[in-house]
Write an enzyme that holds these catalytic residues in place. Structure first.
Site, PDB file in Angstrom:
ATOM      1  N   TYR A  51       0.961  -1.196   0.050  1.00 12.89           N
ATOM      2  CA  TYR A  51      -0.080   0.122   0.000  1.00 12.89           C
ATOM      3  C   TYR A  51       0.704   1.199  -0.114  1.00 12.89           C
ATOM      4  O   TYR A  51       2.108   1.286   0.901  1.00 12.89           O
ATOM      5  CB  TYR A  51      -0.869  -0.161   1.051  1.00 12.89           C
ATOM      6  N   GLU A  53      -0.533   4.856  -0.088  1.00 16.68           N
ATOM      7  CA  GLU A  53      -1.231   6.231  -0.348  1.00 16.68           C
ATOM      8  C   GLU A  53      -0.437   7.341  -0.517  1.00 16.68           C
ATOM      9  O   GLU A  53       0.348   7.541   0.291  1.00 16.68           O
ATOM     10  CB  GLU A  53      -2.455   6.175   0.603  1.00 16.68           C
ATOM     11  N   ASP A 197      -7.865  13.402 -24.656  1.00 21.31           N
ATOM     12  CA  ASP A 197      -7.963  12.009 -24.270  1.00 21.31           C
ATOM     13  C   ASP A 197      -7.167  11.073 -25.536  1.00 21.31           C
ATOM     14  O   ASP A 197      -7.974  10.866 -26.541  1.00 21.31           O
ATOM     15  CB  ASP A 197      -9.466  11.513 -24.017  1.00 21.31           C
ATOM     16  N   THR A 223      -5.091   6.036 -21.496  1.00 19.60           N
ATOM     17  CA  THR A 223      -4.582   4.736 -20.707  1.00 19.60           C
ATOM     18  C   THR A 223      -3.401   4.290 -20.983  1.00 19.60           C
ATOM     19  O   THR A 223      -2.762   4.881 -21.801  1.00 19.60           O
ATOM     20  CB  THR A 223      -5.875   3.507 -21.119  1.00 19.60           C
ATOM     21  N   LYS A 226      -3.204   0.478 -24.463  1.00 17.28           N
ATOM     22  CA  LYS A 226      -3.312   0.436 -26.045  1.00 17.28           C
ATOM     23  C   LYS A 226      -2.468   0.388 -26.910  1.00 17.28           C
ATOM     24  O   LYS A 226      -1.437  -0.561 -26.829  1.00 17.28           O
ATOM     25  CB  LYS A 226      -4.494   1.306 -26.334  1.00 17.28           C
ATOM     26  N   ARG A 232      -2.618  -2.559 -18.073  1.00 18.36           N
ATOM     27  CA  ARG A 232      -4.081  -1.911 -17.809  1.00 18.36           C
ATOM     28  C   ARG A 232      -3.882  -0.930 -16.677  1.00 18.36           C
ATOM     29  O   ARG A 232      -3.348  -1.018 -15.472  1.00 18.36           O
ATOM     30  CB  ARG A 232      -5.230  -2.805 -17.249  1.00 18.36           C
TER      31      ARG A 232
END
Ligand code: DSN
Length: 412
Positions: A51, A53, A197, A223, A226, A232
């Site tokens: 983790y 954060e 985008d 993203t 692609k 991902r």
């Protein structure tokens, strides 16, 4: 996979089945690709246990002495590859990344402008079923019916009339070059922030095969999985002016702990994208798409906008007398993976539309070049003819031919 096979053979068999399917199939979904073994290794690493954060040097949990430099590396590589002032590599995927843009720069009820989804835009550009269409006041631009292309005079007129806070350019089914300078001019004129985008074309931008939005769009969303050929995930890039608002919107505004294994995979993919070989890849993706477009036109297919400038093609199957969905299902049986898609001004419903979207990023990674595209177009044409005659045997014959071709292009 040896541990997985031992611990959970049922699951392992499914993963291996998917690997074999990806090997044997001509993968032509425009938003998909094959990542390298190195990206897979980083993504499947112990970083999934941690983790983190916060941001490097400012975390809410201890034990970050390896995670911090990993995220710093991903950020530095993003800045280098795209030439941006600031990068945030934490968004979980494209939709959360875009939501962070709204949170950073707009207030509920503000007017936001984007390309309508059936015209090639994205859900998160203000389409009514998306939170972005419900919580903001969306105005949507289209493509021209005769050309299949965005008319920037119409975009300007709409922007002048509606005065949006944000203007999105980019989308999911745009086969033509996006005119970032012109969009920027319009945004400046109406006092809007331009958001590019580039999820679909990020790899082309990185490889110099599509003009860059840097210097035109203040915010760039993408993203990473692609054409950029990473895991991902997503990134937000922006000018220094917006850096703090974007970072705060991603965390703590929308997300909790970043997916460190994904961050590492993004860093590896960006390292790969900075190599000269990636430039060759990006150019080849476009060359393949152009060659495929010419070959499909020869087979009598109708292409939205008449062709392509990038990695994707949108076929309108109306003239072939078949819907996009039965065509996509027939192609899948024939070993060619695509997705059915609306075409501009579609008279059919989104779940049973007239179009088929095709892309060349994955088959280019596999090593196919222009010389294979006439064969690919011929298979697509034969599969559509077979679907019209409900001839499953013909589809199975094509699947065998596809497998045979792909056996000469091993997965690396
Ligand atoms: N699912 C993506 C695509 O296929 O283009 C968009 O979010």
């Amino acid at each position: 996979m040896s541990s997985l096979r031992l611990v959970d053979p049922e699951l392992a068999a499914l993963v291996e089945g998917e690997e074999q399917r990806q090997h044997d199939t001509l993968r032509m979904i425009a938003s998909e690709n094959y990542v390298s073994r190195a990206v897979l290794e980083a993504t499947g690493s112990v970083l999934t246990n941690k983790y983190s954060e916060g941001y490097p040097g400012k975390r809410y949990y201890e034990g970050q002495r390896f995670v911090d430099p990993i995220e710093e590396l991903a950020i530095a590589r993003a800045r280098h590859v795209f030439g941006v002032e600031h990068a945030n590599v934490q968004p979980y995927s494209g939709s959360p990344a875009n939501l962070a843009v709204y949170l950073a720069l707009a207030k509920p009820g503000d007017t936001v402008m984007g390309m309508a989804l059936p015209m090639g835009g994205h859900l998160t550009h203000g389409w009514p079923v998306s939170a972005t269409g419900k919580w903001f006041r969306p105005v949507q631009y289209s493509v021209r019916r005769e050309t299949g292309r965005v008319d920037l005079d119409e975009v300007r007129d709409l922007a002048l009339r509606e005065r949006p806070r944000l203007i999105f350019c980019g989308g999911t089914a745009i086969p033509r070059t996006i005119d970032f300078p012109r969009f920027a001019e319009i945004a400046r004129e109406v006092g809007a922030v331009l958001v590019a985008d580039i999820a679909h074309i990020a790899g082309l931008v990185a490889g110099g095969a599509h003009p860059s939005p840097v210097g035109h769009a203040e915010i760039i969303s993408t993203t990473t999985h692609k054409t950029l050929r990473g895991p991902r995930g997503a990134m937000l890039m922006c000018t220094a002016e917006h850096a703090s608002a974007i970072d705060k919107a991603v965390f703590p505004g929308l997300q909790g702990g970043p997916h460190n294994h994904t961050t590492a995979g993004i860093a590896v993919a960006l390292g790969e994208a900075s190599q000269d070989s990636f430039k060759v890849y990006a150019q080849q993706v476009v060359a393949n798409a152009r060659a495929l477009a010419s070959a499909l036109l020869e087979h009598g297919f109708d292409l939205v906008s008449g062709g392509t400038d990038n990695h994707l093609l949108l076929l309108d199957l109306t003239g072939k007398g078949i819907g996009g969905k039965p065509a996509a299902k027939a192609l899948d049986r024939a070993g060619i993976e695509t997705n059915y898609n609306t075409v501009p001004y579609d008279t059919r419903k989104p779940f049973d539309p007239s179009g088929l979207r095709l892309g060349t990023p994955a088959l280019t990674t596999r090593g196919l070049t222009e010389s294979a595209m006439p064969q690919v177009a011929s298979w697509i044409s034969r599969a559509v003819d077979a679907a019209l005659k409900s001839d499953d045997d013909a589809l199975d014959v094509i699947a065998g031919e596809v497998r045979e071709l792909l056996s000469s292009y091993p997965l690396r």
